[in-house]
Design a protein around this motif. Structure first.
Motif, PDB file in Angstrom:
ATOM      1  N   HIS A  64       0.816  -1.218   0.000  1.00 26.20           N
ATOM      2  CA  HIS A  64       0.000   0.000   0.000  1.00 26.20           C
ATOM      3  C   HIS A  64       0.847   1.265   0.000  1.00 26.20           C
ATOM      4  O   HIS A  64       0.369   2.329  -0.413  1.00 26.20           O
ATOM      5  N   ALA A  65       2.094   1.158   0.466  1.00 25.78           N
ATOM      6  CA  ALA A  65       2.934   2.357   0.571  1.00 25.78           C
ATOM      7  C   ALA A  65       3.639   2.695  -0.738  1.00 25.78           C
ATOM      8  O   ALA A  65       3.789   3.882  -1.081  1.00 25.78           O
ATOM      9  N   LEU A  66       4.101   1.698  -1.484  1.00 24.21           N
ATOM     10  CA  LEU A  66       4.913   1.972  -2.669  1.00 24.21           C
ATOM     11  C   LEU A  66       4.187   2.834  -3.714  1.00 24.21           C
ATOM     12  O   LEU A  66       4.785   3.769  -4.259  1.00 24.21           O
ATOM     13  N   PRO A  67       2.914   2.564  -4.035  1.00 23.36           N
ATOM     14  CA  PRO A  67       2.241   3.448  -5.009  1.00 23.36           C
ATOM     15  C   PRO A  67       2.150   4.893  -4.523  1.00 23.36           C
ATOM     16  O   PRO A  67       2.277   5.830  -5.317  1.00 23.36           O
ATOM     17  N   VAL A  68       1.930   5.072  -3.228  1.00 24.28           N
ATOM     18  CA  VAL A  68       1.868   6.424  -2.673  1.00 24.28           C
ATOM     19  C   VAL A  68       3.235   7.093  -2.752  1.00 24.28           C
ATOM     20  O   VAL A  68       3.352   8.287  -3.045  1.00 24.28           O
ATOM     21  N   MET A  69       4.297   6.324  -2.489  1.00 29.30           N
ATOM     22  CA  MET A  69       5.650   6.862  -2.585  1.00 29.30           C
ATOM     23  C   MET A  69       5.956   7.331  -4.009  1.00 29.30           C
ATOM     24  O   MET A  69       6.601   8.363  -4.209  1.00 29.30           O
ATOM     25  N   GLU A  70       5.492   6.568  -4.991  1.00 34.46           N
ATOM     26  CA  GLU A  70       5.718   6.961  -6.386  1.00 34.46           C
ATOM     27  C   GLU A  70       4.996   8.275  -6.699  1.00 34.46           C
ATOM     28  O   GLU A  70       5.528   9.142  -7.414  1.00 34.46           O
ATOM     29  N   ALA A 186       4.344  14.843   3.321  1.00 37.48           N
ATOM     30  CA  ALA A 186       4.578  13.550   3.980  1.00 37.48           C
ATOM     31  C   ALA A 186       3.357  13.131   4.787  1.00 37.48           C
ATOM     32  O   ALA A 186       2.958  11.959   4.770  1.00 37.48           O
ATOM     33  N   LYS A 187       2.752  14.072   5.507  1.00 40.75           N
ATOM     34  CA  LYS A 187       1.567  13.744   6.304  1.00 40.75           C
ATOM     35  C   LYS A 187       0.403  13.303   5.421  1.00 40.75           C
ATOM     36  O   LYS A 187      -0.314  12.340   5.746  1.00 40.75           O
ATOM     37  N   MET A 188       0.201  14.000   4.316  1.00 46.87           N
ATOM     38  CA  MET A 188      -0.870  13.613   3.395  1.00 46.87           C
ATOM     39  C   MET A 188      -0.623  12.226   2.826  1.00 46.87           C
ATOM     40  O   MET A 188      -1.556  11.413   2.693  1.00 46.87           O
ATOM     41  N   SER A 189       0.622  11.927   2.517  1.00 45.09           N
ATOM     42  CA  SER A 189       0.953  10.610   1.974  1.00 45.09           C
ATOM     43  C   SER A 189       0.679   9.520   2.993  1.00 45.09           C
ATOM     44  O   SER A 189       0.161   8.448   2.655  1.00 45.09           O
ATOM     45  N   VAL A 190       1.011   9.771   4.254  1.00 42.46           N
ATOM     46  CA  VAL A 190       0.756   8.778   5.308  1.00 42.46           C
ATOM     47  C   VAL A 190      -0.740   8.591   5.510  1.00 42.46           C
ATOM     48  O   VAL A 190      -1.213   7.466   5.732  1.00 42.46           O
ATOM     49  N   GLN A 191      -1.513   9.672   5.429  1.00 41.87           N
ATOM     50  CA  GLN A 191      -2.969   9.528   5.507  1.00 41.87           C
ATOM     51  C   GLN A 191      -3.486   8.593   4.418  1.00 41.87           C
ATOM     52  O   GLN A 191      -4.364   7.745   4.666  1.00 41.87           O
ATOM     53  N   MET A 192      -2.958   8.744   3.214  1.00 42.41           N
ATOM     54  CA  MET A 192      -3.374   7.882   2.110  1.00 42.41           C
ATOM     55  C   MET A 192      -3.019   6.427   2.407  1.00 42.41           C
ATOM     56  O   MET A 192      -3.835   5.519   2.221  1.00 42.41           O
ATOM     57  N   ILE A 193      -1.803   6.191   2.883  1.00 41.05           N
ATOM     58  CA  ILE A 193      -1.373   4.825   3.187  1.00 41.05           C
ATOM     59  C   ILE A 193      -2.262   4.221   4.265  1.00 41.05           C
ATOM     60  O   ILE A 193      -2.742   3.087   4.148  1.00 41.05           O
ATOM     61  N   GLU A 194      -2.490   4.978   5.333  1.00 39.18           N
ATOM     62  CA  GLU A 194      -3.301   4.461   6.438  1.00 39.18           C
ATOM     63  C   GLU A 194      -4.732   4.178   5.995  1.00 39.18           C
ATOM     64  O   GLU A 194      -5.333   3.166   6.397  1.00 39.18           O
ATOM     65  N   ASN A 195      -5.297   5.044   5.168  1.00 34.28           N
ATOM     66  CA  ASN A 195      -6.660   4.811   4.675  1.00 34.28           C
ATOM     67  C   ASN A 195      -6.728   3.587   3.778  1.00 34.28           C
ATOM     68  O   ASN A 195      -7.702   2.820   3.811  1.00 34.28           O
ATOM     69  N   PRO A 214     -20.063  17.794   3.072  1.00 33.87           N
ATOM     70  CA  PRO A 214     -20.196  16.723   2.076  1.00 33.87           C
ATOM     71  C   PRO A 214     -19.098  16.741   1.022  1.00 33.87           C
ATOM     72  O   PRO A 214     -18.732  15.697   0.479  1.00 33.87           O
ATOM     73  N   GLU A 215     -18.518  17.917   0.719  1.00 32.86           N
ATOM     74  CA  GLU A 215     -17.478  17.967  -0.316  1.00 32.86           C
ATOM     75  C   GLU A 215     -16.195  17.262   0.112  1.00 32.86           C
ATOM     76  O   GLU A 215     -15.331  16.993  -0.720  1.00 32.86           O
ATOM     77  N   PHE A 216     -16.062  16.977   1.421  1.00 31.24           N
ATOM     78  CA  PHE A 216     -14.866  16.291   1.887  1.00 31.24           C
ATOM     79  C   PHE A 216     -15.009  14.768   1.881  1.00 31.24           C
ATOM     80  O   PHE A 216     -14.051  14.060   2.183  1.00 31.24           O
ATOM     81  N   LEU A 217     -16.201  14.262   1.555  1.00 34.39           N
ATOM     82  CA  LEU A 217     -16.359  12.821   1.417  1.00 34.39           C
ATOM     83  C   LEU A 217     -15.548  12.346   0.221  1.00 34.39           C
ATOM     84  O   LEU A 217     -15.548  12.975  -0.847  1.00 34.39           O
ATOM     85  N   GLY A 218     -14.850  11.258   0.359  1.00 32.35           N
ATOM     86  CA  GLY A 218     -14.017  10.740  -0.710  1.00 32.35           C
ATOM     87  C   GLY A 218     -12.648  11.370  -0.768  1.00 32.35           C
ATOM     88  O   GLY A 218     -11.866  11.074  -1.677  1.00 32.35           O
ATOM     89  N   THR A 219     -12.337  12.244   0.189  1.00 35.37           N
ATOM     90  CA  THR A 219     -11.012  12.858   0.255  1.00 35.37           C
ATOM     91  C   THR A 219     -10.272  12.328   1.477  1.00 35.37           C
ATOM     92  O   THR A 219     -10.816  11.564   2.294  1.00 35.37           O
ATOM     93  N   LEU A 220      -9.024  12.787   1.643  1.00 34.94           N
ATOM     94  CA  LEU A 220      -8.239  12.359   2.799  1.00 34.94           C
ATOM     95  C   LEU A 220      -8.815  12.853   4.114  1.00 34.94           C
ATOM     96  O   LEU A 220      -8.483  12.333   5.180  1.00 34.94           O
ATOM     97  N   MET A 221      -9.705  13.838   4.058  1.00 32.47           N
ATOM     98  CA  MET A 221     -10.245  14.433   5.273  1.00 32.47           C
ATOM     99  C   MET A 221     -11.387  13.622   5.870  1.00 32.47           C
ATOM    100  O   MET A 221     -11.771  13.856   7.020  1.00 32.47           O
TER     101      MET A 221
END
Length: 679
Positions: A64-70, A186-195, A214-221
């Motif tokens: 899950h981390a490698l695609p985010v790292m790319e 970096a924090k945004m990337s970790v949020q993506m990995i954790e999600n 509602p606009e934040f549904l489907g986002t990292l938030m």
């Protein structure tokens, strides 16, 4: 020691807060480890086979981390920086970045296989983030070791779906190119990995994604919370914890109804009748959020309820379906592919099947222990009963007791109505497989011992003892005897489990590799849409026979699956279809002398001729395109020597071999030694 400007040129040196309280504490820890700022860093790097094992152990995180790292790499390209992924101990698993900076970073062992915990490298973003469990920036002279002060590093801990530390994502660059936005990326990337980890772990659960806007549904938030289909809380991501105003520990005392005011049935009905699948929910704290409810990934039963919920309600009624699936699965005869060690294991197991003798399977990770356990069940008189597998290492310590032994209604806050059967009772009439038994928490071992001795179970919150009829098979890759000596495993439980102890050999020690590969390719063909079965080029099979296979069947299976997908129209797996790290494994094994030892085993020693100690080793087997393993070995050694500026000792440590091995295989290295004064 370095060409970079000294401390006076550090843009943060003269600013207020240069040594923040966090960095000051980290410096104090570094000093307590016996380090000095002038200390030469620990440049020991894991050999490639050991690194492969570590990557295999962290394969879920890595996947899950490698695609985010790319993706992150594209955002910081050409900034004299790199991205690093470590495990929970600070061992670097992967790194990507600008080539010229990667070369500079390698001089301080900022590369895969190196450990950057504080006790090794002093104050640094990776080690300090692990120690503090919080996002950390360590810039220039804030590093404790002078050798690392040309770096600026931003590290963020990665938490698994249960809130436990599983690794670190780090962005490191030249301290002169420091940018304040790096940490945000970096924090945004970790949020993506954790999600991604969260969604994967609970893909068959009831998931609620929510946010006040509602606009934040489907986002990292968006917050994401997972529940069983009868409303028991499983976990929540960091955003959900923030919006709910409760920590993960506090949330474990809640249910779906106590947090969102609805039962699972009411919530699913509300979602079904919504036009845009977005529903309004009232949180326990009075806030109103917009939410999307994901319940469709579970297989639906005829009653319209997800199968997981239906199974927990009916308990043992699902057993025939489980048994039927197991009956058609692997049998002991299928595992006998010609290796004498495996044949011996199967012969021993067949003698105790059906005699109420527990079986303990040992062996390295990836050697097929669960497959053997399933085969034991399928060849036993209990084959029509359930086969229930429990991985003692994958269940949180706080849940394993209720998972194993079950609980009564009201046993604890959040317990579902009518209670729940534990795994032991689910296995009644069949086989209970306890995988990674060495990871079972020590306090629970006495409860398991009582169940095995008395064959009764007491669910949590119950005063009743329920009889249970099970066969027990356990597995571990650990040395339970060593754990007993360390008071980490009960001796009485060990002797209750080891009625028959068998050890599955690692793949590198088996003599049936060719047969195993053929069977695995048959399985791949059965799953392929075009039904084509690839062949293996003879030179590739020769290379397979020289590999140490540190990941055993998992590594081999992944390699074959990828190679089979890459074959050309001729349907043959050739050298170019194999991954680079496979050749690194071969080169490291050859450099350590293991490869030549195995290759020389096929010489005509059986004729009675004594080996000539002074005779040169035979030339290794050829690979595809005429490349020899000997050439790979020399290339690996030459690259290591060049990477370490001619320092043979450093090159030997990096390769995991002795200096004598390097001199023997590449005599020209003696010149490097003399030139650099290496001793």
């Amino acid at each position: 020691m370095r060409n970079d400007p000294g401390p006076a040129a550090n843009p943060l040196s003269a600013t207020e807060g240069w040594l923040t309280p966090c960095i000051q504490k980290a410096h104090e820890r570094s000093e307590s480890f016996g380090l000095k700022s002038s200390t030469q860093p620990d440049y020991d790097v894991l050999p490639a086979p050991d690194l492969t094992v570590k990557r295999e152990q962290n394969r879920v995180l890595t996947a899950h981390a490698l695609p985010v790292m790319e993706t992150l790499r594209e955002q910081i390209v050409n900034t004299q920086s790199m991205i690093v992924l470590t495990d929970a101990q600070g061992l670097i698993l992967h790194s990507i970045g600008d080539d010229d900076f990667l070369r500079r970073a390698e001089k301080v062992a900022l590369r895969p296989g190196a450990n950057w915990a504080e006790d090794r490298q002093g104050t640094n973003a990776i080690g300090t983030a692990l120690a503090e469990r919080s996002a950390t920036v360590v810039h220039g002279d804030q590093h404790y070791l002078a050798a690392n002060r040309f770096l600026t590093c931003s590290s963020v801990p990665i938490l698994d779906p249960y809130g436990d530390l599983t690794g670190v994502l780090d962005v490191t660059g030249d301290y002169r190119s420091y940018h304040q936005h790096t940490m945000a990326l970096a924090k945004m990337s970790v949020q993506m990995i954790e999600n991604h980890l969260f969604a994967s772990k609970f893909r068959d659960a009831l998931q609620i994604s929510f946010h006040s806007r509602p606009e934040f549904l489907g986002t990292l938030m968006e917050g994401i919370a997972a529940f069983t289909f009868d409303g028991r809380f499983l976990s929540a991501n960091r955003s959900a914890q923030f919006q709910l105003g409760l920590s993960l520990t506090a949330l474990r005392a809640h249910t779906l109804a106590s947090l969102f005011g609805l039962t699972s049935g009411e919530l699913i009905d509300k979602s079904r009748t919504s036009r845009d699948s977005i529903v309004a929910l009232n949180l326990h704290n009075g806030a109103v959020v917009c939410a999307h409810v994901d319940y469709r990934r579970a297989t639906m039963t005829n009653s319209g309820w997800p199968r997981e919920a239906d199974r927990t309600q009916r308990g043992a009624e699902s057993r025939p379906a489980q048994a039927g699936a197991a009956t058609n699965a692997v049998r002991l005869g299928h595992l006998d592919t010609g290796d004498p060690q495996v044949a011996s294991v199967i012969a021993k197991v067949r003698k105790v099947i059906g005699k109420d003798i527990p079986v303990l399977i040992t062996g390295e990770t990836g050697t097929g222990k669960e497959l053997l356990a399933q085969a034991i069940h399928n060849d036993s008189p209990r084959r029509d009963g359930p086969f229930v597998a429990v991985n003692c290492a994958s269940i949180p310590e706080t849940l394993i007791e209720s998972e194993l032994f079950g609980y009564e209604e009201g046993a604890f806050t959040g317990a579902r109505r009518k209670g729940a059967l534990g795994k032991v009772l689910q296995a009644n009439g069949g086989t209970l497989f306890l995988d990674e038994i060495g990871d079972m928490p020590y306090p629970l071992q006495v409860r398991l011992l009582r169940v095995l001795q008395e064959r009764v179970v007491n669910p949590l919150g119950s005063t009743k003892s329920i009889p249970v009829d099970i066969a027990v098979v356990c597995a571990t890759h650990r040395s339970l005897r060593e754990m007993i000596a360390q008071n980490r495993f009960r001796e009485d439980l060990y002797y209750r489990l080891n009625g028959l102890v068998v050890k599955l050999p690692p793949l590198r020690e088996r003599t049936d590799l060719a047969v195993v590969i053929e069977k695995m390719l048959d399985d791949e063909t059965a799953c392929a849409t075009d039904g084509r079965r690839p062949a293996i080029a003879p030179e590739v099979m020769a290379l397979f026979e020289q590999c140490a296979w540190p990941g055993n069947f998992r590594q081999l299976g992944n390699l074959l699956r990828t190679a089979a997908a890459m074959v050309d129209d001729d349907g043959e797996i050739r050298r170019e279809h194999l991954p680079d790290d496979f050749f690194e494994d071969l080169a490291m094994r050859a450099a350590s002398g293991c490869g030549s030892q195995n290759m020389n085993a096929n010489t005509d020693m059986s004729a009675g001729a004594a080996p000539d100690a002074a005779a040169p080793a035979r030339e290794p087997l050829e690979g595809a395109g005429g490349t020899r393993l000997h050439d790979l070995t020399l290339s690996a050694i030459a690259a290591a020597i060049a990477r370490h500026g001619g320092n043979v000792s450093a090159a030997a440590r990096a390769l995991g071999v002795s200096r004598a091995t390097i001199y023997r295989k590449m005599p020209v290295a003696s010149g490097a030694k003399n030139a650099n004064g290496d001793d």
